[in-house]
Structures are given as C-alpha cells and as structure tokens.
Design a protein around this motif. Sequence first.
Motif, mmCIF file in Angstrom:
data_model
loop_
_atom_site.group_PDB
_atom_site.id
_atom_site.type_symbol
_atom_site.label_atom_id
_atom_site.label_comp_id
_atom_site.label_asym_id
_atom_site.label_seq_id
_atom_site.Cartn_x
_atom_site.Cartn_y
_atom_site.Cartn_z
ATOM 1 N N ILE A 171 0.786 -1.320 -0.029
ATOM 2 C CA ILE A 171 0.050 -0.042 0.085
ATOM 3 C C ILE A 171 1.052 1.273 0.157
ATOM 4 C CG2 ILE A 171 -1.685 1.282 1.466
ATOM 5 C CD1 ILE A 171 -2.792 -1.387 2.374
ATOM 6 N N TYR A 172 1.975 1.398 0.910
ATOM 7 C CA TYR A 172 2.715 2.358 0.767
ATOM 8 C C TYR A 172 3.357 2.537 -0.514
ATOM 9 C CZ TYR A 172 6.823 5.213 1.768
ATOM 10 O OH TYR A 172 7.759 6.366 1.841
ATOM 11 N N THR A 173 3.971 1.502 -1.327
ATOM 12 C CA THR A 173 4.597 1.614 -2.697
ATOM 13 C C THR A 173 3.493 2.259 -3.621
ATOM 14 O OG1 THR A 173 5.971 -0.226 -2.265
ATOM 15 C CG2 THR A 173 5.654 0.409 -4.392
ATOM 16 N N LEU A 174 2.319 1.765 -3.626
ATOM 17 C CA LEU A 174 1.474 2.338 -4.518
ATOM 18 C C LEU A 174 0.918 3.856 -3.859
ATOM 19 C CD1 LEU A 174 -1.054 -0.871 -4.469
ATOM 20 C CD2 LEU A 174 0.368 0.083 -6.429
ATOM 21 N N GLN A 178 -5.500 -3.212 -1.787
ATOM 22 C CA GLN A 178 -4.439 -2.471 -1.701
ATOM 23 C C GLN A 178 -4.186 -1.401 -2.748
ATOM 24 O OE1 GLN A 178 -1.726 -6.037 -2.475
ATOM 25 N NE2 GLN A 178 -1.296 -6.269 -0.195
ATOM 26 N N VAL A 179 -4.589 -1.515 -3.645
ATOM 27 C CA VAL A 179 -4.661 -0.554 -5.117
ATOM 28 C C VAL A 179 -5.642 0.550 -4.417
ATOM 29 C CG1 VAL A 179 -5.211 -0.137 -7.340
ATOM 30 C CG2 VAL A 179 -4.168 -2.156 -6.760
ATOM 31 N N VAL A 180 -7.021 0.232 -4.055
ATOM 32 C CA VAL A 180 -7.923 1.292 -3.651
ATOM 33 C C VAL A 180 -7.088 2.116 -2.599
ATOM 34 C CG1 VAL A 180 -9.967 1.702 -2.683
ATOM 35 C CG2 VAL A 180 -9.920 0.100 -4.378
ATOM 36 N N LEU A 181 -6.742 1.383 -1.656
ATOM 37 C CA LEU A 181 -5.975 2.036 -0.485
ATOM 38 C C LEU A 181 -4.948 3.200 -0.935
ATOM 39 C CD1 LEU A 181 -6.436 -0.246 2.692
ATOM 40 C CD2 LEU A 181 -7.963 1.737 2.351
ATOM 41 N N GLY A 182 -4.177 2.649 -1.712
ATOM 42 C CA GLY A 182 -3.130 3.214 -2.136
ATOM 43 C C GLY A 182 -3.222 4.758 -2.851
ATOM 44 N N LYS A 183 -4.259 4.340 -3.880
ATOM 45 C CA LYS A 183 -4.946 5.714 -4.523
ATOM 46 C C LYS A 183 -5.470 6.706 -3.490
ATOM 47 C CE LYS A 183 -5.660 3.522 -8.943
ATOM 48 N NZ LYS A 183 -4.872 4.442 -9.598
ATOM 49 N N PHE A 184 -6.210 6.321 -2.654
ATOM 50 C CA PHE A 184 -6.950 7.063 -1.376
ATOM 51 C C PHE A 184 -6.015 7.786 -0.773
ATOM 52 C CE2 PHE A 184 -8.610 7.264 2.835
ATOM 53 C CZ PHE A 184 -9.890 8.569 2.597
ATOM 54 N N ILE A 203 -17.469 3.050 3.548
ATOM 55 C CA ILE A 203 -18.394 2.618 2.529
ATOM 56 C C ILE A 203 -18.261 2.844 1.251
ATOM 57 C CG2 ILE A 203 -20.759 3.106 1.763
ATOM 58 C CD1 ILE A 203 -21.449 3.319 5.055
ATOM 59 N N PHE A 204 -17.570 4.048 0.796
ATOM 60 C CA PHE A 204 -17.496 4.506 -0.447
ATOM 61 C C PHE A 204 -15.952 3.590 -0.919
ATOM 62 C CE2 PHE A 204 -20.649 7.361 0.048
ATOM 63 C CZ PHE A 204 -21.112 7.555 -1.474
ATOM 64 N N LEU A 205 -14.956 3.513 0.050
ATOM 65 C CA LEU A 205 -13.832 2.494 -0.411
ATOM 66 C C LEU A 205 -14.276 1.349 -0.798
ATOM 67 C CD1 LEU A 205 -11.029 3.966 1.780
ATOM 68 C CD2 LEU A 205 -11.407 4.542 -0.563
ATOM 69 N N TRP A 206 -15.233 0.634 0.006
ATOM 70 C CA TRP A 206 -15.714 -0.625 -0.166
ATOM 71 C C TRP A 206 -16.406 -0.677 -1.262
ATOM 72 C CZ3 TRP A 206 -20.916 -2.555 -0.242
ATOM 73 C CH2 TRP A 206 -20.997 -3.897 -0.119
#
Length: 249
Positions: A15-18, A103-109, A234-237
């Motif tokens: 997640i940190y890398t993304l 991981q991708v969603v959290l990285g972008k967020f 909720i929106f990340l999910w």
Amino acid sequence: MIKIKEINWNDWRVIYTLFKKELMGYFNSPIAYIFIGVFLVMGNWLFFKNFYLIGQISLRGYFDLLPWIFLFLSPALTMRLWAEEKKTGTIEFLLTLPVTDLQVVLGKFFGALAFLFISLLLTISLPFTLVSLGNIDWGPVIGGYLGALFLGGSYIAIGLFISSLTKNQIIAFILSLVGCFTAFIIGADFVLLGTPQFLVPVFKFLGLGNHFFNIAKGIIDSKDIIYYCSFIFIFLWLNIKTIESRGWK
C-alpha cells in the motif's frame, strides 16, 4: 454483509509503494501546482476580502468557505485516478500485478488524501498571521483543520468510487461534483425545510456539512469522527466491489 480482511505488514508495504506512486504522480505533472496555486489564491482571497470588514480575529470565515472550495478541487484530484488508467489500458497491467484490489484502492486513496493534506498544510500561515494581529482561539482552528481533512477524505472517497465507473475524466469530474455536493448539503437547513418531518433527523445526520461544522467549532465529538470514518469506508468498499465486478483481473 461487509467483511474486513486483516491487513498484515507486507500488505502495508505494498500500500505504501502504491501510495508513493500516486502521490509522486501528482507532482510529476502540472496538476499539483495548478491545484495548490488555485487552492491557496482562491481561499486566501475570499477570506481576506471580508476579513477586515468583519473585524474579528477568527478563521471561521475561512472554514465556512473551505467545503465549497474542496467541492470543486477534490473531484479534480480524483477524476483521473481510475478513469485515466481505464482509458489508457494500464489498469489491466496494474491489476495483474501481485496486488489486491484493497491495496490498490487504499494506495490511491491515501495518495490523494496526502496531497490534500499537503495543500492544507501550506495554509498554516493563516492562523499565525492572525496571531500577529491579536488573540486567537486555537480550538476552532485545530477543529477546522481536522474537520477539513475528514471532509476532504470523504470527497476523495466519493470521487475515487465514481472515477472507477467511467473512462471519461470529465464525466468523472461532473458526477463527483454532483455526488459531493449532494452529500454535503443533504442536511442543510434549506433542504430540511422541504423534507418530511420524520426524515429530518436522518437527513441531518447523513449530511457531511453538519458534521464538518460541528468539528470546526472545536468540538471533537466521537460521533462525528465515527461518521466520517464509516462514510469513507463505505465508498472505498464500493470502489473495491466495482473493481471486482468488472472482471479486469
């Protein structure tokens, strides 16, 4: 039912890398400097335009403006996060890497949220300018910045989800703007006036604006913090579910 998978240390490294890739992606293009420039000039000009007329040593006027400035600038931050990847075809490559949708969603967020935080940090000269003019109540200042970060995170979560629904960045921007605007004003007084009485408490609770202005008063209530965390979750999910349903992997 929403299931939360435990995130281990290796997941956080990914997640940190993304996150770093997304954050640097802003500064490697003119977007970051245009965003920060517009944000600082617009916010400072609108605030100081009325500051000397009001004659109060307070940032309340600035924090009243901030949700509306974020309303336009946050969708500009998120509109490309998925839409551009889908349009250029890089999303197929990204989602075939050994990374999970979460991981991708959290990285972008977190990348977009960190950029927003940096932009807010650059306005820290405002309260110190007011200190030079007189005494200032630091409670609402701290609450205002904290509320702005939560509100910005909510806007970003909405924009990120909507960006995953389209390949067109302009459409993503417009729909995100509408979504953020609706979520912000749903609990506003002028909306509640035309709302059936039994729905008023529900709408008042759901509105992003009510929780922001509560925190901006310097009242840090756990109910407001839990609300924002739940809203973002909720929106990340939903974003993760949208990616899974497309069958890109």
